[in-house]
Design a protein around this motif. Sequence first.
Motif: not given
Length: 203
Positions: A105, A197, A101-103, A201
């Motif tokens: 990671p 996540t 889900k992360l740009d 973030r």
Amino acid sequence: MDVGIRNTLLGIAAFISIILGLLIASLVIPRPMSSDEAEQIGWYHFDQPRAINDFVMVDHNGKEVGLSVFRGQWSLVFFGFTTCPDICPTTLSVLNESVKKLDSPPQVVMITVDPERDSPQKLRGYVPAFNALFRGFTGSFDQTVSLAEQMNIAFGKIPGPEPGTYTMDHTASIVLIDPYGRYAGFIKAPHRPEHITKVLRSL
């Protein structure tokens, strides 16, 4: 157009731009997590990251690695073993869902607590199966104990039903290493992708 009306419209446009800018910033810029939020999802962040002693291990490709492997990016470290029946595969699956889900990671590493059986070859057939970018490390028993103790991880052998057989018991926390190679905190089990996540973030 009347000067007064034009100035009013310009003022309204400027106000709307400011509001939109603040809204976008609130969505894009990471917000520090409150202590209550962190506790609810099992995230324990140290005010002062803890130094980690250098070490020598081997990754699943047979390459020697040390503390420098953790410098330059955030890393998530999990201590497990390849014949683990439930906690390890579940945690690695959750980690895979989290980093997807992360740009940008973080690096994800599983350090085996069963170096007697988990060779680099065995790790190579196990860890990357969850995510091709995940890495597996193995080392001597003493080196593994030393590194685990520095990260508040406990583990030990549990005798099996047959003579000479055993399994491993171990702490299921996920350790966070900061880009300077320091122990920054940990996330307690049980693990959920949205919690991990959220932690990443907030960094």
